[in-house]
Design a protein around this motif. Sequence first.
Motif, PDB file in Angstrom:
ATOM      1  N   UNK A 194       5.574   5.173  12.645  1.00  0.00           N
ATOM      2  CA  UNK A 194       6.262   3.892  12.481  1.00  0.00           C
ATOM      3  C   UNK A 194       6.493   3.213  13.835  1.00  0.00           C
ATOM      4  N   UNK A 195       6.610   4.014  14.879  1.00  0.00           N
ATOM      5  CA  UNK A 195       6.810   3.451  16.223  1.00  0.00           C
ATOM      6  C   UNK A 195       5.663   2.518  16.597  1.00  0.00           C
TER       7      UNK A 195
ATOM      8  N   UNK B 212       3.405   1.309  14.299  1.00  0.00           N
ATOM      9  CA  UNK B 212       3.226   0.317  13.230  1.00  0.00           C
ATOM     10  C   UNK B 212       4.139  -0.896  13.459  1.00  0.00           C
ATOM     11  N   UNK B 213       5.411  -0.624  13.780  1.00  0.00           N
ATOM     12  CA  UNK B 213       6.353  -1.733  13.982  1.00  0.00           C
ATOM     13  C   UNK B 213       6.199  -2.398  15.352  1.00  0.00           C
ATOM     14  N   UNK B 214       5.377  -1.816  16.229  1.00  0.00           N
ATOM     15  CA  UNK B 214       5.107  -2.477  17.516  1.00  0.00           C
ATOM     16  C   UNK B 214       3.890  -3.392  17.428  1.00  0.00           C
TER      17      UNK B 214
ATOM     18  N   UNK C 270      17.525   2.395   7.861  1.00  0.00           N
ATOM     19  CA  UNK C 270      18.654   1.556   8.275  1.00  0.00           C
ATOM     20  C   UNK C 270      19.597   2.272   9.227  1.00  0.00           C
TER      21      UNK C 270
ATOM     22  N   UNK D  60      13.769  -4.587   6.846  1.00  0.00           N
ATOM     23  CA  UNK D  60      12.868  -4.381   7.998  1.00  0.00           C
ATOM     24  C   UNK D  60      13.131  -5.440   9.076  1.00  0.00           C
ATOM     25  N   UNK D  61      13.356  -6.676   8.667  1.00  0.00           N
ATOM     26  CA  UNK D  61      13.542  -7.751   9.653  1.00  0.00           C
ATOM     27  C   UNK D  61      14.918  -7.773  10.294  1.00  0.00           C
ATOM     28  N   UNK D  62      15.928  -7.367   9.540  1.00  0.00           N
ATOM     29  CA  UNK D  62      17.303  -7.546  10.034  1.00  0.00           C
ATOM     30  C   UNK D  62      18.092  -6.261  10.216  1.00  0.00           C
ATOM     31  N   UNK D  63      17.734  -5.206   9.510  1.00  0.00           N
ATOM     32  CA  UNK D  63      18.589  -4.011   9.512  1.00  0.00           C
ATOM     33  C   UNK D  63      17.901  -2.749   9.998  1.00  0.00           C
ATOM     34  N   UNK D  64      16.647  -2.875  10.404  1.00  0.00           N
ATOM     35  CA  UNK D  64      15.899  -1.663  10.762  1.00  0.00           C
ATOM     36  C   UNK D  64      16.486  -0.959  11.994  1.00  0.00           C
ATOM     37  N   UNK D  65      16.593   0.343  11.887  1.00  0.00           N
ATOM     38  CA  UNK D  65      17.095   1.168  12.988  1.00  0.00           C
ATOM     39  C   UNK D  65      16.172   2.384  13.105  1.00  0.00           C
ATOM     40  N   UNK D  66      15.026   2.198  13.723  1.00  0.00           N
ATOM     41  CA  UNK D  66      14.077   3.312  13.813  1.00  0.00           C
ATOM     42  C   UNK D  66      14.631   4.379  14.753  1.00  0.00           C
ATOM     43  N   UNK D  67      14.698   5.605  14.247  1.00  0.00           N
ATOM     44  CA  UNK D  67      15.279   6.683  15.080  1.00  0.00           C
ATOM     45  C   UNK D  67      14.313   7.150  16.132  1.00  0.00           C
TER      46      UNK D  67
END
Lengths: 279, 244
Positions: A87-88, A90-92, A181, A272-279
């Motif tokens: 995900x690191x 993917x979301x980059x 989240x 995903x747009x407002x609350x995402x908190x990828x650990x």
Amino acid sequence: MRQLIKHDFKESWLEMVIANACILGGLILLGAFFRIMFSIDISSESALPVIYSYVCILFPFIIFAGIVLAFISIVKNLYQKLVGNQAYIVYSLPVSTDALLLTKILVTTIWIFSIILSFLLGLLFLILILGDFRSQIEVLSNLADLLFSNFGAFIGYLVTIFVNIILLITQILLTLAILNTGTIRKAKVIIGLLIFEAIGYAMQIVKILPNTFSFGFGTNGEWTTFNSFGVSTILLSFLSVVNGTLYCFNIPVFLVNVGFIILFYFLTRYIINKKMELE
Amino acid sequence: MNNQNINEENSIIEIKSLTKFYGKFKALDQVDLSFPKGKIIGLLGPNGSGKTTLIKIITGLLKQYQGEILIDGKQIGIDTKKIVSYLPDRNCLPDNWTVEKALTYFKTFFPDFEYDKAKNLISQLGIDLSKKFKEFSKGTKEKLQLSLVLSRNAKIYVFDEPIAGVDPAARDLIFNLILNNYHRDSTIIICTHLISEVEEILDYAIFLNRGKVYLREYVDKIKESSGKSLNEVFKEVYRCAPIN
């Protein structure tokens, strides 16, 4: 988005081809095996009953394994890309959340359809192998006639299946988004399963009403209604034993399902747009 | 020493009143920062000081925060992801991927990725392109990811703990890779708690502690005014400062 779709297909094709091969091959082999066994007198060969028992377990097991493999592969792919270490990256990526989500929905839908198709094709081959070929062709031709004479009903079934598949995928995506989240840090898989189930139960509760006041197209394409309202009906609806009317396209349920798809999609997008908190 | 002379024109990242909570824990507390353009910046601090949190916010992986961040004058989003090349503190490429597949992935999704440069870098490291990630050691995976990240023609490179968990020989190699391959007009942000290892390459240092900016200054000025090395200043600062 085209590149994302292409990449997602390339990532998952091997597992899905194996799963489809297991389902299709398992059903064909099962049919072939029964066909052979029916032509042999089992009682004359002492070892045959043992082989028969083993094979009777083996082929259904292969079919079941194919279905499980497909399910695990789909969920694992989504989990790794949206929650796991991948995900690191993917979301980059410089792509929109919509492109990301729509790609996952599209690719997963196609794979699930391929599994259903393999199963139906396998069943078709099983029937053809087991019975007398000519009479089976006749049965199938009658079935095709029936299908095309009730083409509306057939389309109704397809749409219902399609909507249910997308609903399932959006439910999985919402679950994975909630896992991101930052509120859940341990036992993510188990908690993810619980969240998924909780969403499912919440949907069932909301569906009580549309299930109770059902109207739509029946299996023969005819307009069907069922609207007796009472405590017992609500209870039965809740237990998913809706009522005696068989729908191929239940309009209230269809609308509620589409509503859920839209709700889940936009909730996932919002998280995903407002609350995402990828650990 | 808590001053800096970076105006908005010279800064690539502008952070204003950034606050971030994890539950009741305040990870970042009213952080105001400017990252100078075209410099190698050290984001320094002990574990739990808020370094990784800040990096994740800059790279768009954390979305719940208060305050404002502008990267090259833009809000965090697709446009900023196009100019930020990020190396996370973990291996984020699937173990079943080959190096070749990772190269293709970067080439497909990052328009600024220089495929040939990455291929050359990886070849120089003596790594077989057909091998899968699971066949490599942690250090080799680190170097591979670094090569991919460095092969982007990005305005900002963000390295989160690039040398943690690798042996000293590999650390030198990693620094050489960074110094020899980044684009000269780009900004590099290195997030680490291993100060002595990065001291020589840094132009600018930001010390974080308990979510607050403790010190931000050009490294030369820190050394000049204190008469000490950055590592000694770091030790002094964090001896005095309460550590989480």
